[in-house]
Write an enzyme that holds these catalytic residues in place. Structure first.
Site, mmCIF file in Angstrom:
data_model
loop_
_atom_site.group_PDB
_atom_site.id
_atom_site.type_symbol
_atom_site.label_atom_id
_atom_site.label_comp_id
_atom_site.label_asym_id
_atom_site.label_seq_id
_atom_site.Cartn_x
_atom_site.Cartn_y
_atom_site.Cartn_z
ATOM 1 N N GLY A 135 -55.818 -40.549 -3.296
ATOM 2 C CA GLY A 135 -54.703 -40.589 -5.090
ATOM 3 C C GLY A 135 -55.919 -41.294 -6.399
ATOM 4 O O GLY A 135 -56.688 -42.163 -5.920
ATOM 5 N N ASP B 18 -47.363 -40.939 -2.967
ATOM 6 C CA ASP B 18 -47.713 -40.366 -4.534
ATOM 7 C C ASP B 18 -47.146 -41.195 -5.311
ATOM 8 O O ASP B 18 -46.462 -41.384 -4.984
ATOM 9 C CB ASP B 18 -47.913 -39.132 -4.692
ATOM 10 N N SER C 292 -67.019 -29.908 -7.437
ATOM 11 C CA SER C 292 -66.107 -29.461 -7.810
ATOM 12 C C SER C 292 -65.197 -28.210 -6.727
ATOM 13 O O SER C 292 -65.026 -27.380 -5.857
ATOM 14 C CB SER C 292 -67.026 -28.168 -8.725
ATOM 15 N N CYS C 293 -63.534 -29.211 -7.143
ATOM 16 C CA CYS C 293 -63.162 -28.134 -5.600
ATOM 17 C C CYS C 293 -62.118 -27.688 -6.782
ATOM 18 O O CYS C 293 -61.234 -27.658 -7.188
ATOM 19 C CB CYS C 293 -62.330 -28.995 -4.901
ATOM 20 N N ASP D 105 -47.021 -46.485 -6.318
ATOM 21 C CA ASP D 105 -48.396 -46.740 -6.980
ATOM 22 C C ASP D 105 -49.333 -47.019 -6.557
ATOM 23 O O ASP D 105 -49.218 -48.021 -5.678
ATOM 24 C CB ASP D 105 -47.685 -47.439 -8.336
ATOM 25 N N LEU D 106 -50.732 -46.297 -6.466
ATOM 26 C CA LEU D 106 -51.995 -47.707 -5.445
ATOM 27 C C LEU D 106 -52.045 -48.627 -6.170
ATOM 28 O O LEU D 106 -52.367 -49.755 -5.371
ATOM 29 C CB LEU D 106 -52.699 -46.506 -5.941
ATOM 30 N N HIS E 2 -69.371 -37.912 -9.931
ATOM 31 C CA HIS E 2 -69.842 -38.444 -10.720
ATOM 32 C C HIS E 2 -69.910 -39.626 -10.438
ATOM 33 O O HIS E 2 -70.814 -40.590 -11.393
ATOM 34 C CB HIS E 2 -68.349 -38.476 -11.607
ATOM 35 N N LEU F 290 -55.809 -31.630 -4.029
ATOM 36 C CA LEU F 290 -56.330 -31.701 -3.072
ATOM 37 C C LEU F 290 -55.943 -32.178 -2.028
ATOM 38 O O LEU F 290 -55.594 -31.960 -1.175
ATOM 39 C CB LEU F 290 -57.717 -32.220 -3.384
ATOM 40 N N TYR G 17 -64.901 -42.826 -14.796
ATOM 41 C CA TYR G 17 -64.247 -42.808 -14.161
ATOM 42 C C TYR G 17 -64.910 -42.244 -12.645
ATOM 43 O O TYR G 17 -65.409 -42.756 -11.711
ATOM 44 C CB TYR G 17 -63.627 -41.302 -14.034
#
Ligand SMILES: NC(=O)c1ccc[n+]([C@@H]2O[C@H](COP(=O)([O-])OP(=O)(O)OC[C@H]3O[C@@H](n4cnc5c(N)ncnc54)[C@H](O)[C@@H]3O)[C@@H](O)[C@H]2O)c1
Length: 274
Positions: free
Chosen positions: A71, A32, A164-165, A50-51, A112, A13, A135
């Site tokens: 991310g 990223d 849902s992409c 890293d996030l 979700h 995305l 998740y």
């Protein structure tokens, strides 16, 4: 705007968003954990991070007008795997955004977060969280975190509960599809709407069979232009009858609703890039 930060920029995305976002600000800073980023736009820079690395995320976000936070680890997985990127990572993003005076975060949340609702319940944006795994639980945490930063610190967030992409390859996607074009339209409206406070919107195209109700987020001005019905004859002819007792067909979360906690569900989605 002077600067937009995009997290998850090397992802699927992120790839749809980088070009359009680079046209909305003097500088786009893409970040990223992966450095597989391809060619950069003229006004785009890339920082690998890293996030979960708080100092790195604070450095990247300093001076930004808006953060488009996409991310994440994108699958059901163990709590320990989700914790760093999707929970601590979210805290780092909103804390840095608040500290550095960012105006708004646009967040890639997910269906979700509410995946255990049955499909025949047409859910609005204000239903209680009902995650279908760790998740989804991390998406619930991040939405609540975002609401708290709005109510306690005045930092705006638009949470996009994307359904849902990906290319339409199964009956569920006839309702859940978000086309890449509509994703870009939704993110642009989330950025250019003058005032949003804390807002939740579903990321879904104008599908005849959409199972969600976006009416409370109408003020964003998001008007999807694509409709998965164009794929219906082909998909339904191939799928044959589905078992109505199978939660993977009956729940908003699809296969995530029936796989075990911590067990990957992405393979069952058979996602294909659009
Ligand atoms: N694709 C969909 O249909 C869909 C549906 C609902 C929500 N979303 C959300 O949209 C966002 C983007 O999804 P996508 O489909 O592009 O997935 P993707 O896996 O292609 O992209 C996610 C990106 O996040 C990066 N990332 C993972 N862990 C990281 C870390 N610790 N630090 C920094 N970066 C890290 C990955 O390297 C990857 O490039 C995610 O937040 C996802 O949860 C996507």
């Amino acid at each position: 705007m002077k600067k937009i930060v995009l997290t998850g920029a090397a992802g699927r995305l992120g790839g749809y968003l980088r070009g359009p976002l680079s046209n909305l600000a003097n500088t786009l800073v893409s970040t990223d954990i992966s450095d597989d980023i391809g060619d950069l736009a003229a006004n785009e820079s890339f920082v690998q991070a890293d996030l979960a690395d708080k100092p790195a995320i604070h450095d990247i976000i300093e001076g930004a007008d808006m953060v488009v936070h996409f991310g994440a680890l994108v699958d059901e997985a163990s709590f320990e795997s989700i914790l760093g990127p999707n929970i601590i990572g979210s805290y780092n993003v909103w804390e840095a955004a608040s500290l550095h005076g960012v105006r708004r975060v646009i967040y890639a949340s997910s269906i979700h977060a509410v995946g255990m609702y049955p499909k025949n319940q047409h859910i609005g944006v204000d239903v209680a969280h009902r995650p279908d795994g760790f998740y989804g639980l991390a998406k619930c945490f991040s939405e609540d975190l975002a609401r708290m930063y709005w109510e306690k610190r005045g930092l705006e967030t638009v949470c996009l509960r994307i359904l849902s992409c990906a290319a339409v390859t199964n009956p569920r996607a006839l309702g859940s599809w978000l086309s890449p074009g509509d994703l870009v339209r939704l993110v642009k409206r989330s950025i250019d709407t003058p005032v949003t406070g804390f807002t939740v919107a579903y990321g879904v195209s104008a599908n005849d069979r959409s199972p969600v109700d976006n009416s409370a987020a109408q003020f964003l001005g998001y008007r999807p232009q694509d409709n998965a019905e164009q794929f219906a004859d082909d998909i339904l002819a191939k799928s044959g009858p589905l078992d109505p007792l199978d939660g993977a067909h009956m729940c908003h979360g699809g296969p995530f609703a029936t796989t075990g906690l911590g067990v990957s569900a992405m393979a069952a989605l058979k996602l294909v890039d659009d």
